[in-house]
Design an enzyme around this catalytic site. Structure first.
Site, PDB file in Angstrom:
ATOM      1  N   CYS A   1       0.817  -1.230   0.000  1.00 32.74           N
ATOM      2  CA  CYS A   1       0.000   0.000   0.000  1.00 32.74           C
ATOM      3  C   CYS A   1       0.845   1.272   0.000  1.00 32.74           C
ATOM      4  CB  CYS A   1      -0.954   0.012   1.186  1.00 32.74           C
ATOM      5  SG  CYS A   1      -2.118  -1.350   1.129  1.00 32.74           S
TER       6      CYS A   1
ATOM      7  N   ASN B   1     -10.047  -0.119  -0.269  1.00 35.27           N
ATOM      8  CA  ASN B   1      -8.589  -0.075  -0.235  1.00 35.27           C
ATOM      9  C   ASN B   1      -8.048  -0.640  -1.546  1.00 35.27           C
ATOM     10  OD1 ASN B   1      -5.868  -0.487   0.205  1.00 35.27           O
ATOM     11  ND2 ASN B   1      -6.117  -1.293   2.278  1.00 35.27           N
TER      12      ASN B   1
ATOM     13  N   HIS C   1      -3.328   7.218   1.867  1.00 33.00           N
ATOM     14  CA  HIS C   1      -3.733   5.891   1.413  1.00 33.00           C
ATOM     15  C   HIS C   1      -5.071   5.580   2.072  1.00 33.00           C
ATOM     16  CE1 HIS C   1      -4.090   1.740   0.665  1.00 33.00           C
ATOM     17  NE2 HIS C   1      -3.789   1.358   1.894  1.00 33.00           N
TER      18      HIS C   1
HETATM   19  N1  ACO Z   1     -18.452  -8.471   9.008  1.00 35.28           N
HETATM   20  C1  ACO Z   1     -18.918  -8.697  10.253  1.00 35.28           C
HETATM   21  N2  ACO Z   1     -18.114  -8.973  11.298  1.00 35.28           N
HETATM   22  C2  ACO Z   1     -16.795  -9.018  11.073  1.00 35.28           C
HETATM   23  C3  ACO Z   1     -16.253  -8.808   9.805  1.00 35.28           C
HETATM   24  C4  ACO Z   1     -17.130  -8.534   8.751  1.00 35.28           C
HETATM   25  N3  ACO Z   1     -16.697  -8.293   7.494  1.00 35.28           N
HETATM   26  N4  ACO Z   1     -14.904  -8.922   9.885  1.00 35.28           N
HETATM   27  C5  ACO Z   1     -14.622  -9.195  11.168  1.00 35.28           C
HETATM   28  N5  ACO Z   1     -15.757  -9.271  11.894  1.00 35.28           N
HETATM   29  C6  ACO Z   1     -15.920  -9.543  13.321  1.00 35.28           C
HETATM   30  C7  ACO Z   1     -14.755 -10.333  13.884  1.00 35.28           C
HETATM   31  O1  ACO Z   1     -14.954 -11.715  13.671  1.00 35.28           O
HETATM   32  C8  ACO Z   1     -14.842  -9.968  15.339  1.00 35.28           C
HETATM   33  O2  ACO Z   1     -15.866 -10.730  15.939  1.00 35.28           O
HETATM   34  P1  ACO Z   1     -15.691 -11.331  17.444  1.00 35.28           P
HETATM   35  O3  ACO Z   1     -15.562 -10.121  18.317  1.00 35.28           O
HETATM   36  O4  ACO Z   1     -16.952 -12.097  17.629  1.00 35.28           O
HETATM   37  O5  ACO Z   1     -14.458 -12.165  17.405  1.00 35.28           O
HETATM   38  C9  ACO Z   1     -15.306  -8.525  15.337  1.00 35.28           C
HETATM   39  O6  ACO Z   1     -15.869  -8.305  14.037  1.00 35.28           O
HETATM   40  C10 ACO Z   1     -14.214  -7.502  15.585  1.00 35.28           C
HETATM   41  O7  ACO Z   1     -13.085  -7.803  14.758  1.00 35.28           O
HETATM   42  P2  ACO Z   1     -11.804  -6.881  14.747  1.00 35.28           P
HETATM   43  O8  ACO Z   1     -10.809  -7.430  13.759  1.00 35.28           O
HETATM   44  O9  ACO Z   1     -11.314  -6.641  16.157  1.00 35.28           O
HETATM   45  O10 ACO Z   1     -12.427  -5.525  14.177  1.00 35.28           O
HETATM   46  P3  ACO Z   1     -11.772  -4.084  14.038  1.00 35.28           P
HETATM   47  O11 ACO Z   1     -12.595  -3.092  14.726  1.00 35.28           O
HETATM   48  O12 ACO Z   1     -10.297  -4.108  14.331  1.00 35.28           O
HETATM   49  O13 ACO Z   1     -11.930  -3.776  12.485  1.00 35.28           O
HETATM   50  C11 ACO Z   1     -10.602  -3.819  10.461  1.00 35.28           C
HETATM   51  C12 ACO Z   1     -11.347  -4.637  11.539  1.00 35.28           C
HETATM   52  C13 ACO Z   1     -11.622  -3.024   9.686  1.00 35.28           C
HETATM   53  C14 ACO Z   1      -9.875  -4.783   9.532  1.00 35.28           C
HETATM   54  C15 ACO Z   1      -9.591  -2.862  11.104  1.00 35.28           C
HETATM   55  O14 ACO Z   1      -8.822  -3.543  12.049  1.00 35.28           O
HETATM   56  C16 ACO Z   1      -8.654  -2.212  10.112  1.00 35.28           C
HETATM   57  O15 ACO Z   1      -9.059  -1.418   9.296  1.00 35.28           O
HETATM   58  N6  ACO Z   1      -7.352  -2.490  10.216  1.00 35.28           N
HETATM   59  C17 ACO Z   1      -6.339  -1.844   9.391  1.00 35.28           C
HETATM   60  C18 ACO Z   1      -6.354  -2.294   7.972  1.00 35.28           C
HETATM   61  C19 ACO Z   1      -5.248  -1.583   7.251  1.00 35.28           C
HETATM   62  O16 ACO Z   1      -4.999  -0.410   7.426  1.00 35.28           O
HETATM   63  N7  ACO Z   1      -4.469  -2.274   6.449  1.00 35.28           N
HETATM   64  C20 ACO Z   1      -3.272  -1.656   5.922  1.00 35.28           C
HETATM   65  C21 ACO Z   1      -3.300  -1.442   4.540  1.00 35.28           C
HETATM   66  S1  ACO Z   1      -3.631  -2.862   3.626  1.00 35.28           S
HETATM   67  C22 ACO Z   1      -2.207  -3.301   2.726  1.00 35.28           C
HETATM   68  O17 ACO Z   1      -1.112  -2.866   2.972  1.00 35.28           O
HETATM   69  C23 ACO Z   1      -2.371  -4.373   1.672  1.00 35.28           C
END
Ligand code: ACO
Length: 325
Positions: free
Chosen positions: A115, A282, A252
């Protein structure tokens, strides 16, 4: 003192036709429009047609950037493509773009920084253009991320989309101060000790397969705000400007909560942040030039304004560039 600067003379973006909404994804994995919007800000993403390769997206964006700069493919002597989803293991996608555009023999190679790829690629182009070694560079971010997804993993497959963005970079005379048009400074970082937080579980010399994207999203999130804020501060210092002097922040587009967190941490007015994550999701290395193309084309970004581009991604890698448009 007269110095050469790397000036962005044209910007272009391309999005594939197919729109995939959050509602569409509820038919694929156990998710909801509400969860995706609340956690990420994403409402929809684009998906490339099966017959499209990433070079096809890159070529569309490049043509628009060249037209905006008033240049022809025959003018191009350097092509850098930032991508993590290349057409082939080799040759570089940049070389395929060179062939498809009909550019003459020159320099063409890919940059792999996931990214952060566009920020890395633009900084790399500066090493050619500002040293007088390239007269007309195409710097492209292009991705078909939907083909790296594990479509049974709801925590990643809802986050990504496809697209491409490109800029034309040409040398311009400057005075060597912050009033100059062009790239003024940058900061690039990588920390391989965090590889396990975000990676693809395949490769030529390991599994022999392409693999799928794996991410510990909440861990990546924890690092994102701190790392990006550090890179912004470092790039501004490298350019000799204050963060307050920046007219437009072009981040980004990974997650709206990360964009908000960075803005809050550095006291950035959210009206100065270009946000496209809702419509594009993304698109990895494509997201910054796509957002830049949108804000240039709708008239928000004006010539002479100071822009700050920033990203963090797999590696972990992160970085930022400051330029006067
Ligand atoms: N729909 C419904 N529920 C979901 C989904 C979904 N699509 N995905 C995960 N959940 C659930 C999980 O199973 C979890 O359930 P549980 O509590 O029963 O176990 C709950 O939601 C919370 O999951 P978390 O992973 O803790 O959720 P979070 O608030 O952290 O959000 C996210 C997840 C959106 C991925 C976030 O962490 C994020 O944006 N992270 C950064 C991503 C990023 O910046 N990547 C870098 C660039 S990408 C690259 O370089 C290729």
């Amino acid at each position: 003192m007269s110095v050469l600067r790397s000036v962005v003379t044209g910007v272009g973006g391309y999005l594939p036709d197919e729109v995939v909404t959050n509602a569409d994804l509820t038919k694929v994995v156990d998710t909801s429009d509400e969860w995706i919007r609340e956690r990420t800000g994403i409402r929809q993403r684009r998906r490339a047609a099966p017959e499209q390769a990433v070079s096809d997206l890159a070529v569309e964006a490049a043509r628009k950037a060249l037209a905006a700069a008033g240049r022809e493919p025959s003018d191009v002597d350097l092509i850098i493509v930032a991508t993590t989803t290349p057409d082939l293991t080799f040759p570089a996608t940049a070389v395929i773009v060179q062939r498809k555009l009909g550019c003459p023999v020159g320099v063409a190679f890919d940059v792999q920084a996931v990214c952060s790829g566009f920020v890395y690629a633009l900084s790399t182009a500066d090493g050619f253009v500002a040293r007088g070694r390239a007269k007309c560079a195409l710097v492209i971010g292009a991705e078909i991320m939907t083909r790296l997804m594990d479509w049974t993993d709801r925590s990643t497959c809802v986050l990504f989309g496809d697209g491409a963005g490109a800029v034309v970079v040409e040398p311009g005379e400057g005075r060597g101060d912050t009033t100059d048009q062009g790239l003024l400074g940058f900061a690039l970082r990588a920390d391989g000790s965090k590889q396990d937080l975000l990676y693809v579980d395949g490769g030529v010399s390991t599994t022999g397969q392409v693999g799928k994207l794996r991410m510990q999203g909440n861990q990546v999130f924890r690092h994102a705000v701190v790392n990006i804020a550090e890179a912004i501060t470092a790039a501004a210092a490298d350019a000799g400007v204050l963060v307050e002097e920046v007219d437009w922040f072009i981040p980004h587009q990974a997650n709206l909560r990360i964009l908000d967190g960075v803005a809050k941490r550095l006291g950035i007015d959210e009206k100065k942040v270009v946000v496209t994550v809702g419509e594009h999701a993304n698109t990895s290395a494509a997201s910054i030039p796509l957002a830049m193309a949108q804000a240039v084309n709708d008239g928000r970004i004006q010539r002479g304004q100071m822009l700050l581009l920033e990203a963090m991604g797999g590696g972990l890698t992160w970085g930022a560039c400051v330029l006067r448009y």
